[in-house]
Design an enzyme around this catalytic site. Structure first.
Site, PDB file in Angstrom:
ATOM      1  N   HIS A   1       0.516  -1.585  -0.339  1.00 49.19           N
ATOM      2  CA  HIS A   1       0.350   0.126   0.569  1.00 49.19           C
ATOM      3  C   HIS A   1       1.309   1.179  -0.204  1.00 49.19           C
ATOM      4  O   HIS A   1       0.178   2.172  -0.536  1.00 49.19           O
ATOM      5  CB  HIS A   1      -1.199  -0.055   1.106  1.00 49.19           C
ATOM      6  N   ASP A   2       2.012   0.760   0.397  1.00 46.69           N
ATOM      7  CA  ASP A   2       3.307   2.182   0.662  1.00 46.69           C
ATOM      8  C   ASP A   2       3.810   2.424  -0.159  1.00 46.69           C
ATOM      9  O   ASP A   2       4.777   3.241  -0.008  1.00 46.69           O
ATOM     10  CB  ASP A   2       3.327   2.841   2.023  1.00 46.69           C
TER      11      ASP A   2
ATOM     12  N   LYS B   1       6.215   5.789  -2.038  1.00 46.17           N
ATOM     13  CA  LYS B   1       6.684   6.253  -1.088  1.00 46.17           C
ATOM     14  C   LYS B   1       8.221   6.464  -1.532  1.00 46.17           C
ATOM     15  O   LYS B   1       9.126   6.946  -0.976  1.00 46.17           O
ATOM     16  CB  LYS B   1       6.660   5.981   0.720  1.00 46.17           C
TER      17      LYS B   1
ATOM     18  N   HIS C   1       2.056   9.605  -2.011  1.00 49.50           N
ATOM     19  CA  HIS C   1       2.279   8.289  -2.294  1.00 49.50           C
ATOM     20  C   HIS C   1       1.607   8.153  -2.983  1.00 49.50           C
ATOM     21  O   HIS C   1       1.459   6.418  -2.969  1.00 49.50           O
ATOM     22  CB  HIS C   1       3.398   8.076  -1.070  1.00 49.50           C
TER      23      HIS C   1
ATOM     24  N   HIS D   1      -6.538   4.546  -0.604  1.00 45.26           N
ATOM     25  CA  HIS D   1      -6.074   3.374   1.357  1.00 45.26           C
ATOM     26  C   HIS D   1      -6.821   5.218   2.197  1.00 45.26           C
ATOM     27  O   HIS D   1      -6.602   5.133   3.153  1.00 45.26           O
ATOM     28  CB  HIS D   1      -5.338   2.778   1.698  1.00 45.26           C
ATOM     29  N   HIS D   2      -6.234   6.371   1.151  1.00 45.90           N
ATOM     30  CA  HIS D   2      -6.294   7.270   2.068  1.00 45.90           C
ATOM     31  C   HIS D   2      -7.726   8.400   1.857  1.00 45.90           C
ATOM     32  O   HIS D   2      -7.641   9.708   2.612  1.00 45.90           O
ATOM     33  CB  HIS D   2      -4.909   8.624   1.967  1.00 45.90           C
TER      34      HIS D   2
HETATM   35 FE   LIG Z   1      -0.502   5.143   3.346  1.00 49.42          FE
END
Ligand SMILES: [Fe+2]
Length: 354
Positions: free
Chosen positions: A214-215, A218, A243, A267-268
């Protein structure tokens, strides 16, 4: 007939004894094994008992017409070569029998030499049909096998691509002691939240994979911004928010990831539509993304950060209660609460055992 096959079994079905006997004698002399029947029912009984390759069938039998018998015979012995014996004035019935699967017909009175040739022809035809069916079957099996092999290879490639991306995430997190293990923890908690929501196993594993990735976006954020210990400036925060977009762009070419790409992008998002990047609201946010978002907040609260003490799991869950209905989907929050409580109960049991 080949030497390894043994004699071919024929069945002669005729109610006229003189015809039956003459035909049988001739065919035995030709090297065939011959059974005889006087009625349709008798013929069917023989077919149930023994393997018959070819059948000479009178069109007009007492109590049964050849037209009805041919389909019943072929039901019992689909590969049988059926030849009709018919009087000159009943050629129409013979033609009907052929429509129903008989291979040929012979006119009475029967010329035995002609009969021998017709049987050989019919057996040849039968052989060709069986070979054709076998080839079709082999081809189908081959196609199915190749398709299964291709699917297997594709699954391996897909696993390799996900493993490579996970390695990238691990490398990214390894640089930051506060982030280390974050994606793996989010993945596990997300999977158990999805399980508490009663989602099917396949979907739970998709959510788990999404958690690990998910990240990944970044990677595209400046390191000094990611590693910054104090509060972020507006410009830096805007950069960090990118990101989710960068992550979904990195994953976009991997079409086999399917819904995972949308989970990463969203997801945010927030339940009330105040999140980013698309300000999706409520159930328009994919469920996997809602689950990841909740798990990510829980993980942020329960791990030490430069600006924050690590919070115990039950305190974090209590703190998150206020977010249900605004930031979080209330159903997802309830499932997260249940998942965390269950995990604590398991830890408690483990501790009690040791
Ligand atoms: Fe995140």
């Amino acid at each position: 007939m080949t030497p390894t096959d043994g004699p071919v079994s024929l069945l002669v079905v005729d109610d006229e004894e003189s015809i039956r006997n003459a035909v049988r004698r001739y065919l035995v002399h030709q090297g065939y094994e011959v059974a005889v029947a006087t009625t349709g029912e008798e013929a069917l009984a023989i077919l149930r008992r023994q393997k018959i390759t070819g059948i000479l069938l009178d069109v007009n039998l007492p109590g049964a017409s050849g037209i009805d018998l041919v389909p019943r015979i072929l039901e019992l012995e689909p590969a049988a070569a059926v030849l009709m014996l018919t009087a000159v004035n009943d050629a129409t019935s013979a033609a009907l029998c052929m429509q129903r699967g008989a291979l040929d017909y012979l006119l009475k009175p029967i010329d035995l030499a002609h009969l021998g040739r017709a049987i050989a022809r019919a057996l040849d035809k039968r052989h060709t049909i069986i070979e054709g069916q076998q080839i079709t079957r082999w081809l189908k099996e081959e196609v199915a096998l190749r398709a299964a092999e291709r699917r297997h290879e594709q699954a391996i490639q897909e696993r390799i691509s996900v493993a490579t991306l996970e390695a990238l995430v691990n490398a990214l997190e390894a640089k930051d002691p506060y982030l280390r293990g974050h994606s793996a923890r989010v993945a596990d908690l997300s999977a158990s939240v999805a399980a508490h929501m009663g989602r099917p196993d396949e979907e739970i594993e998709v959510v788990r994979t999404a958690g690990r990735l998910h990240d990944i976006g970044k990677i595209g954020i400046r390191e000094d911004v990611l590693a910054k210990q104090g509060p972020l400036t507006t410009e830096e925060y805007e950069q960090v928010k990118q990101h989710v977009v960068i992550g979904s762009q990195i994953l976009a070419p991997l079409s086999h990831l399917g819904g995972i790409i949308a989970f990463v992008r969203s997801h945010h998002e927030r339940w009330d539509g105040q999140g980013y990047p698309d300000q999706l609201r409520g159930e328009t946010i994919p469920l996997g993304a809602r689950v990841l978002g909740a798990a990510e907040i829980f993980d942020a609260l329960t791990t030490a950060r430069p600006y924050q003490e690590k919070m115990p799991a039950d305190v974090a869950v209590e703190r998150m209660r206020d977010l249900a209905g605004s930031v979080l989907d209330p159903d997802v929050y309830r499932a997260l609460e249940a998942a965390v409580r269950r995990r604590q109960a398991l830890v408690f049991l483990d501790d009690a055992r040791t």
